[in-house]
Design a protein around this motif. Structure first.
Motif, PDB file in Angstrom:
ATOM      1  N   TYR A   1       0.823  -1.210   0.000  1.00 29.56           N
ATOM      2  CA  TYR A   1       0.000   0.000   0.000  1.00 29.56           C
ATOM      3  C   TYR A   1       0.857   1.260   0.000  1.00 29.56           C
ATOM      4  CZ  TYR A   1       0.649   1.101   4.988  1.00 29.56           C
ATOM      5  OH  TYR A   1       1.170   1.459   6.210  1.00 29.56           O
ATOM      6  N   GLU A   2       2.054   1.207   0.627  1.00 28.51           N
ATOM      7  CA  GLU A   2       2.923   2.383   0.622  1.00 28.51           C
ATOM      8  C   GLU A   2       3.540   2.611  -0.755  1.00 28.51           C
ATOM      9  OE1 GLU A   2       4.302   2.926   5.267  1.00 28.51           O
ATOM     10  OE2 GLU A   2       5.751   2.071   3.845  1.00 28.51           O
ATOM     11  N   LEU A   3       3.900   1.531  -1.426  1.00 24.54           N
ATOM     12  CA  LEU A   3       4.406   1.676  -2.787  1.00 24.54           C
ATOM     13  C   LEU A   3       3.331   2.267  -3.690  1.00 24.54           C
ATOM     14  CD1 LEU A   3       7.115   1.045  -4.150  1.00 24.54           C
ATOM     15  CD2 LEU A   3       6.165  -1.145  -4.880  1.00 24.54           C
ATOM     16  N   LEU A   4       2.104   1.826  -3.489  1.00 25.88           N
ATOM     17  CA  LEU A   4       0.992   2.356  -4.273  1.00 25.88           C
ATOM     18  C   LEU A   4       0.735   3.823  -3.927  1.00 25.88           C
ATOM     19  CD1 LEU A   4      -1.100   1.663  -6.384  1.00 25.88           C
ATOM     20  CD2 LEU A   4      -2.583   0.799  -4.573  1.00 25.88           C
ATOM     21  N   GLU A   5       0.887   4.178  -2.662  1.00 19.71           N
ATOM     22  CA  GLU A   5       0.756   5.588  -2.282  1.00 19.71           C
ATOM     23  C   GLU A   5       1.723   6.456  -3.076  1.00 19.71           C
ATOM     24  OE1 GLU A   5       0.182   7.058   1.889  1.00 19.71           O
ATOM     25  OE2 GLU A   5       0.728   4.980   2.333  1.00 19.71           O
ATOM     26  N   LEU A   6       2.964   6.004  -3.214  1.00 23.19           N
ATOM     27  CA  LEU A   6       3.975   6.783  -3.932  1.00 23.19           C
ATOM     28  C   LEU A   6       3.555   7.039  -5.375  1.00 23.19           C
ATOM     29  CD1 LEU A   6       7.102   5.027  -2.442  1.00 23.19           C
ATOM     30  CD2 LEU A   6       6.680   7.478  -2.325  1.00 23.19           C
ATOM     31  N   VAL A   7       2.921   6.046  -5.984  1.00 25.89           N
ATOM     32  CA  VAL A   7       2.419   6.233  -7.351  1.00 25.89           C
ATOM     33  C   VAL A   7       1.274   7.240  -7.355  1.00 25.89           C
ATOM     34  CG1 VAL A   7       1.348   5.096  -9.333  1.00 25.89           C
ATOM     35  CG2 VAL A   7       3.115   3.897  -8.033  1.00 25.89           C
ATOM     36  N   LEU A   8       0.384   7.115  -6.371  1.00 25.22           N
ATOM     37  CA  LEU A   8      -0.794   7.984  -6.321  1.00 25.22           C
ATOM     38  C   LEU A   8      -0.454   9.434  -5.958  1.00 25.22           C
ATOM     39  CD1 LEU A   8      -3.300   5.564  -4.530  1.00 25.22           C
ATOM     40  CD2 LEU A   8      -3.289   6.199  -6.949  1.00 25.22           C
ATOM     41  N   PHE A   9       0.702   9.646  -5.300  1.00 24.02           N
ATOM     42  CA  PHE A   9       1.105  11.017  -4.966  1.00 24.02           C
ATOM     43  C   PHE A   9       1.099  11.912  -6.201  1.00 24.02           C
ATOM     44  CE2 PHE A   9       3.976   9.876  -1.077  1.00 24.02           C
ATOM     45  CZ  PHE A   9       2.843   9.620  -0.328  1.00 24.02           C
ATOM     46  N   ARG A  10       1.600  11.386  -7.293  1.00 21.38           N
ATOM     47  CA  ARG A  10       1.733  12.190  -8.512  1.00 21.38           C
ATOM     48  C   ARG A  10       0.381  12.351  -9.211  1.00 21.38           C
ATOM     49  NH1 ARG A  10       7.010  12.906  -9.364  1.00 21.38           N
ATOM     50  NH2 ARG A  10       6.628  13.797 -11.422  1.00 21.38           N
ATOM     51  N   SER A  11      -0.484  11.373  -9.037  1.00 21.92           N
ATOM     52  CA  SER A  11      -1.797  11.435  -9.686  1.00 21.92           C
ATOM     53  C   SER A  11      -2.767  12.318  -8.913  1.00 21.92           C
ATOM     54  CB  SER A  11      -2.390  10.020  -9.802  1.00 21.92           C
ATOM     55  OG  SER A  11      -1.493   9.133 -10.418  1.00 21.92           O
ATOM     56  N   ILE A  12      -2.639  12.290  -7.584  1.00 20.81           N
ATOM     57  CA  ILE A  12      -3.575  13.028  -6.721  1.00 20.81           C
ATOM     58  C   ILE A  12      -2.739  13.881  -5.759  1.00 20.81           C
ATOM     59  CG2 ILE A  12      -5.520  12.817  -5.131  1.00 20.81           C
ATOM     60  CD1 ILE A  12      -5.970   9.995  -6.241  1.00 20.81           C
ATOM     61  N   PRO A  13      -2.352  15.074  -6.169  1.00 21.27           N
ATOM     62  CA  PRO A  13      -1.393  15.858  -5.381  1.00 21.27           C
ATOM     63  C   PRO A  13      -1.958  16.510  -4.125  1.00 21.27           C
ATOM     64  CG  PRO A  13      -2.044  17.067  -7.343  1.00 21.27           C
ATOM     65  CD  PRO A  13      -2.664  15.720  -7.461  1.00 21.27           C
ATOM     66  N   ARG A  14      -3.268  16.658  -3.988  1.00 22.96           N
ATOM     67  CA  ARG A  14      -3.818  17.444  -2.889  1.00 22.96           C
ATOM     68  C   ARG A  14      -4.830  16.644  -2.064  1.00 22.96           C
ATOM     69  NH1 ARG A  14      -3.264  20.792  -7.227  1.00 22.96           N
ATOM     70  NH2 ARG A  14      -1.873  22.584  -6.927  1.00 22.96           N
ATOM     71  N   ARG A  15      -4.456  15.414  -1.751  1.00 17.41           N
ATOM     72  CA  ARG A  15      -5.355  14.609  -0.936  1.00 17.41           C
ATOM     73  C   ARG A  15      -4.570  13.522  -0.229  1.00 17.41           C
ATOM     74  NH1 ARG A  15      -9.549  11.747  -4.301  1.00 17.41           N
ATOM     75  NH2 ARG A  15      -9.026   9.746  -3.375  1.00 17.41           N
ATOM     76  N   ASP A  16      -5.029  13.107   0.919  1.00 15.73           N
ATOM     77  CA  ASP A  16      -4.437  11.972   1.610  1.00 15.73           C
ATOM     78  C   ASP A  16      -4.818  10.708   0.843  1.00 15.73           C
ATOM     79  OD1 ASP A  16      -3.479  10.063   3.311  1.00 15.73           O
ATOM     80  OD2 ASP A  16      -4.805  10.556   4.987  1.00 15.73           O
ATOM     81  N   VAL A  17      -3.831  10.029   0.256  1.00 16.24           N
ATOM     82  CA  VAL A  17      -4.139   8.884  -0.603  1.00 16.24           C
ATOM     83  C   VAL A  17      -3.941   7.542   0.102  1.00 16.24           C
ATOM     84  CG1 VAL A  17      -3.634  10.128  -2.729  1.00 16.24           C
ATOM     85  CG2 VAL A  17      -1.801   8.862  -1.597  1.00 16.24           C
ATOM     86  N   LYS A  18      -3.539   7.574   1.378  1.00 20.44           N
ATOM     87  CA  LYS A  18      -3.347   6.295   2.075  1.00 20.44           C
ATOM     88  C   LYS A  18      -4.633   5.475   2.124  1.00 20.44           C
ATOM     89  CE  LYS A  18      -0.831   5.881   5.871  1.00 20.44           C
ATOM     90  NZ  LYS A  18      -0.433   5.890   7.307  1.00 20.44           N
ATOM     91  N   PRO A  19      -5.785   6.065   2.487  1.00 23.31           N
ATOM     92  CA  PRO A  19      -7.018   5.255   2.493  1.00 23.31           C
ATOM     93  C   PRO A  19      -7.351   4.683   1.120  1.00 23.31           C
ATOM     94  CG  PRO A  19      -7.340   7.320   3.685  1.00 23.31           C
ATOM     95  CD  PRO A  19      -6.031   7.440   2.976  1.00 23.31           C
ATOM     96  N   LEU A  20      -7.083   5.445   0.064  1.00 23.16           N
ATOM     97  CA  LEU A  20      -7.372   4.963  -1.283  1.00 23.16           C
ATOM     98  C   LEU A  20      -6.440   3.809  -1.643  1.00 23.16           C
ATOM     99  CD1 LEU A  20      -8.867   5.170  -3.954  1.00 23.16           C
ATOM    100  CD2 LEU A  20      -7.289   7.007  -4.627  1.00 23.16           C
ATOM    101  N   ALA A  21      -5.159   3.949  -1.304  1.00 24.05           N
ATOM    102  CA  ALA A  21      -4.203   2.873  -1.590  1.00 24.05           C
ATOM    103  C   ALA A  21      -4.604   1.588  -0.875  1.00 24.05           C
ATOM    104  CB  ALA A  21      -2.795   3.301  -1.185  1.00 24.05           C
TER     105      ALA A  21
END
Length: 244
Positions: free
Chosen positions: A47-67
């Motif tokens: 999930y943390e590796l996926l968070e790193l990918v999502l950081f660039r896609s979703i710059p202004r939101r906490d993406v941990k729950p989504l990951a």
């Protein structure tokens, strides 16, 4: 001039507005990036590796729950990347832009794995071949039948998907396999397909189809080195199992 309520004295500046507190996830992002820089990703949970990918896609939101939601739904980082586009879009918070970024990472992984078997003796690089097939097809939602066409030095000439089918069946035509091998002047091939169920155990249909292809190619002096079945839970070699 007398100062009344709600007014500033002449020449006085308004009191500064207290700075707003930075979103909590910004510090988390910095820490996770540092962790990745130190380890290269080794040891990071999916999930943390996926968070790193999502950081660039979703710059202004906490993406941990989504990951975490994506991992719960699809099972692993690799399975998220390999998931069908429409199924990804069913997840709340995922839009077309995020799907494109995930598929870009998936394509990059395939390209990297394929580069490991280019210009090399495929049979001497079997672990690289296995890694490539896993990255390419182990997590595909439907069956794919793939052929690696090899020259007399067992170097890769072409890697082609010959057919895509349902979740448990792909039609394969041995004479079409032979025709394509002759067109490419291949002297050997490796067959591969995936089992979306995750279990790579060969079926009786897999075995009979392999034997039929072997019998069609033998008079043409084209060797079938192996038929590999890929699944999320590993892979099976029909040659290693002595099934043809």
């Amino acid at each position: 001039m007398r100062q009344g309520p709600g007014f500033f004295a002449e020449g006085a500046a308004p009191a500064p507005t207290p700075p707003s507190e930075a979103p909590h996830y910004l510090g988390h992002r910095d820490r996770l990036r540092e962790k990745f820089a130190e380890t290269g990703g080794d040891g990071l949970p999916d999930y943390e590796l996926l968070e790193l990918v999502l950081f660039r896609s979703i710059p202004r939101r906490d993406v941990k729950p989504l990951a975490k939601a994506l991992i719960r739904r699809f099972g692993s980082f690799a399975e998220v990347l390999g998931a069908d586009r429409n199924r990804l879009l069913e997840v709340e918070g995922i839009g077309p832009g995020v799907v494109t970024d995930l598929k870009l990472v998936e394509a990059a992984g395939r390209r990297l794995a394929r580069g490991q078997i280019r210009e090399r003796d495929v049979l001497a690089s079997w672990s690289a071949v296995s890694d490539y097939l896993r990255a390419t097809m182990a997590f595909a939602p439907r069956e794919e039948f793939r052929i690696l066409f090899l020259d007399k030095r067992n170097h890769l000439i072409a890697d082609e998907v010959q057919g895509r089918g349902t979740v448990d069946h792909t039609p394969v035509y041995p004479r079409e396999v032979a025709r394509r091998a002759l067109e490419l002047s291949a002297t050997a091939i490796i067959l591969a397909h995936n089992h979306p169920s995750g279990d790579p155990t060969p079926s009786s249909a897999d075995v009979s189809m392999t034997r039929e292809i072997v019998s069609v190619l033998a008079p043409l002096h084209i060797v079938v080195h192996d038929h590999v079945i890929m699944g999320r839970n590993g892979h099976a070699s029909l040659k290693g199992l002595k099934l043809f």
